[in-house]
Design an enzyme around this catalytic site. Structure first.
Site, PDB file in Angstrom:
ATOM      1  N   GLU A 170       0.803  -1.233   0.000  1.00  0.00           N
ATOM      2  CA  GLU A 170       0.000   0.000   0.000  1.00  0.00           C
ATOM      3  C   GLU A 170       0.833   1.280   0.000  1.00  0.00           C
ATOM      4  OE1 GLU A 170      -2.746  -0.261   3.264  1.00  0.00           O
ATOM      5  OE2 GLU A 170      -3.656  -2.100   2.532  1.00  0.00           O
ATOM      6  N   ASN A 223       2.227  -5.400  -2.981  1.00  0.00           N
ATOM      7  CA  ASN A 223       0.844  -5.731  -2.639  1.00  0.00           C
ATOM      8  C   ASN A 223       0.042  -4.450  -2.429  1.00  0.00           C
ATOM      9  OD1 ASN A 223      -1.002  -7.919  -1.799  1.00  0.00           O
ATOM     10  ND2 ASN A 223      -0.891  -7.019   0.249  1.00  0.00           N
ATOM     11  N   HIS A 264     -10.041  -6.465  -1.686  1.00  0.00           N
ATOM     12  CA  HIS A 264     -11.079  -6.077  -0.705  1.00  0.00           C
ATOM     13  C   HIS A 264     -12.189  -5.370  -1.480  1.00  0.00           C
ATOM     14  CE1 HIS A 264      -8.778  -7.114   2.836  1.00  0.00           C
ATOM     15  NE2 HIS A 264      -7.739  -6.429   2.396  1.00  0.00           N
ATOM     16  N   GLU A 295      -5.935 -10.831  -0.323  1.00  0.00           N
ATOM     17  CA  GLU A 295      -6.720 -10.487   0.881  1.00  0.00           C
ATOM     18  C   GLU A 295      -8.210 -10.399   0.545  1.00  0.00           C
ATOM     19  OE1 GLU A 295      -5.188  -7.002   2.897  1.00  0.00           O
ATOM     20  OE2 GLU A 295      -3.116  -7.538   2.464  1.00  0.00           O
ATOM     21  N   ASP A 297     -12.044 -10.282   0.259  1.00  0.00           N
ATOM     22  CA  ASP A 297     -13.350 -10.336   0.930  1.00  0.00           C
ATOM     23  C   ASP A 297     -14.301  -9.425   0.159  1.00  0.00           C
ATOM     24  OD1 ASP A 297     -12.359  -7.884   1.960  1.00  0.00           O
ATOM     25  OD2 ASP A 297     -12.058  -8.700   3.968  1.00  0.00           O
TER      26      ASP A 297
HETATM   27  C1  XIL Z   1      -6.027  -5.568   8.921  1.00  0.00           C
HETATM   28  C2  XIL Z   1      -6.317  -6.649   9.952  1.00  0.00           C
HETATM   29  O1  XIL Z   1      -7.201  -7.571   9.386  1.00  0.00           O
HETATM   30  C3  XIL Z   1      -6.903  -6.061  11.203  1.00  0.00           C
HETATM   31  O2  XIL Z   1      -7.015  -7.048  12.225  1.00  0.00           O
HETATM   32  C4  XIL Z   1      -6.019  -4.908  11.704  1.00  0.00           C
HETATM   33  O3  XIL Z   1      -6.632  -4.297  12.821  1.00  0.00           O
HETATM   34  C5  XIL Z   1      -5.814  -3.887  10.604  1.00  0.00           C
HETATM   35  O4  XIL Z   1      -5.251  -4.525   9.475  1.00  0.00           O
HETATM   36  N1  XIL Z   1      -4.758  -4.373   4.118  1.00  0.00           N
HETATM   37  C6  XIL Z   1      -3.735  -5.107   4.656  1.00  0.00           C
HETATM   38  C7  XIL Z   1      -3.947  -5.877   5.901  1.00  0.00           C
HETATM   39  O5  XIL Z   1      -2.672  -5.225   4.025  1.00  0.00           O
HETATM   40  O6  XIL Z   1      -2.778  -5.994   6.666  1.00  0.00           O
HETATM   41  C8  XIL Z   1      -5.072  -5.273   6.737  1.00  0.00           C
HETATM   42  O7  XIL Z   1      -5.311  -6.140   7.843  1.00  0.00           O
HETATM   43  C9  XIL Z   1      -6.304  -5.090   5.893  1.00  0.00           C
HETATM   44  C10 XIL Z   1      -6.032  -4.149   4.755  1.00  0.00           C
END
Ligand code: XIL
Length: 410
Positions: A170, A223, A264, A295, A297
């Site tokens: 990010e 990523n 996401h 990641e 969802d």
């Molecule tokens: C999130 C976790 O799921 C949470 O438990 C934490 O509080 C915050 O981070 N992008 C990412 C992940 O790369 O590391 C993040 O994970 C979600 C967004």
């Protein structure tokens, strides 16, 4: 149901008339276990694809159903938080490896590969580092030196046990930030921007080189989120910016092996179609990279000021669950269609422990996972199982491992 009974009756009738017929009948009836009765890892293995989840060690220790699901359904795992800098070095100079080591030990027992998450990220830094950046006691050269030491220490500690490292996470702004032209950093005045400014533009190249030196066999990934598809290619197109950035890194000989698209998604923003995402993955893999969904969802608005009943309204819930399932479907099919797409990881698998309600509160969002909070399968799970079961050659072929790196020993 009625149809099934009829079939069974006719099979029995055939069995009764003779052995030749019996063979024919049983061959006709022979099937592997139903897809929904197979694990995601088994269904994905048919394609050489690793199916993963983020893991929360607290839930793993406390909840037997969570543990069994992690152990049986997935072939790769990512520490949801346990490998972040704030978890590994809460006190400056003192590492806390135990939770991450335990997670990896469990993964090895389960014959799961581990995605290392994450080495360089402006978020979830230890308090001492945040404070130093904010009060100016840690300047640019010091931050660069700290980062180099962090990458070296962490990658060396886990050497040989990590399949893919998210080396940089990010690093890039979003089009809704200021300025809206995509750039390294974030909103003007944000910590994300400050972090990028202190490090200077060369930090990505340095980070990948440092990681490669510490573990030459791990696959090194960039990523990010909101990079599932290309836009108009202009100044506000984040995917285009990341693509150009990675292309330049490759041209400069920087050891970057993979592009991770977090995935996401949120149903209120509509959907990409399969080929928009497939096209994006293809353009990245055409740079010589492996790609991964890292990641995934698909969250939804649970209720809002205009309609506080949304979550309880059956029609809305049905539409919402179908939209979420479609988002999973688009990302998974796009991944399956690309032989360099090595893994598909969901960011938690049950709504019981999902990060979504804790993170997206105003308005409240949720319901982003494959299983609901009581571990009932959702449409998203059935869709993913169906997609994995129904895909195959010639358009979906086995994955091509990313050369010349190797899988960690198992
Ligand atoms: C999130 C976790 O799921 C949470 O438990 C934490 O509080 C915050 O981070 N992008 C990412 C992940 O790369 O590391 C993040 O994970 C979600 C967004």
């Amino acid at each position: 149901m009625r149809f099934r009974r009829l079939i069974n009756a006719s099979v029995l009738a055939v069995v009764a008339v003779g052995s030749l017929s019996t063979v024919a009948a049983s061959a006709h009836d022979a099937r592997p276990p139903k897809p929904q009765d197979q694990s995601l890892r088994a269904l994905a293995a048919k394609h050489g694809l690793y199916f993963g989840t983020a893991v929360d060690p607290a839930a793993y220790a406390a909840d037997p159903t969570y543990k069994t699901t992690v152990d049986t359904q997935f072939s790769t795992v990512t520490a949801e938080n346990a490998m972040k800098w704030e978890s590994l070095e809460p006190t400056r100079g003192t590492y806390n490896w135990a939770p991450a080591d335990a997670l990896i030990d469990t993964a090895m027992r389960n014959r799961q590969l581990v995605r290392g998450h994450v080495l360089v990220w402006h978020s979830q830094l230890p308090g001492w580092l945040n404070d130093g950046i904010n009060d100016g006691s840690i300047d640019g050269p010091q931050l660069r030196a700290l980062l180099k030491k962090h990458i070296t220490d962490v990658v060396t500690h886990f050497k040989g046990r990590i399949w893919q490292w998210d080396v940089v996470n990010e690093a890039v702004s979003d089009p809704w930030e200021t300025p809206s032209a995509i750039h390294l950093g974030g909103n003007a005045g944000s910590f994300k921007q400050k972090f990028a400014d202190l490090l200077g533009p060369g930090y990505l190249a340095d980070a990948f080189r440092t990681a490669r030196a510490a573990d030459p066999k791990a696959l090194l990934f960039y990523n990010d989120y909101n990079v599932e598809a290309f836009g108009d290619g202009g100044a506000g197109d984040k995917t285009q910016f990341v693509y150009n950035m990675i292309k330049q890194l490759r041209a400069d000989g920087v050891p970057i092996d993979g592009f991770g698209s977090q995935g996401h998604l949120a149903t209120q923003y509509g959907n990409y179609d399969v080929f928009q995402v497939a096209d994006a993955l293809q353009r990245f893999s055409d740079l010589g990279l492996a790609v991964a969904l890292t990641e995934v969802d698909a969250r939804s608005l649970m209720k809002n000021a205009d309609d506080p009943t949304l979550a309880a309204n059956g029609a809305d819930v049905n539409a919402r669950d179908q939209a979420a399932a479609y988002n999973y479907h688009v990302l998974l099919q796009a991944c399956l269609l690309n032989r360099h797409c090595l893994s598909f990881t969901v960011w938690g698998f049950t709504d019981k422990y999902s990060w979504i309600p804790n993170w997206f509160k105003n308005p409240p969002e949720g319901s982003g996972c494959l299983w609901d909070a009581a571990y009932n399968p959702k449409k998203s799970l059935r869709t993913v199982q169906g997609d994995l079961a129904a895909a195959g050659p010639p358009l979906v072929d086995k994955r091509i491992p990313q050369a010349p790196r190797q899988l960690p020993r198992r």
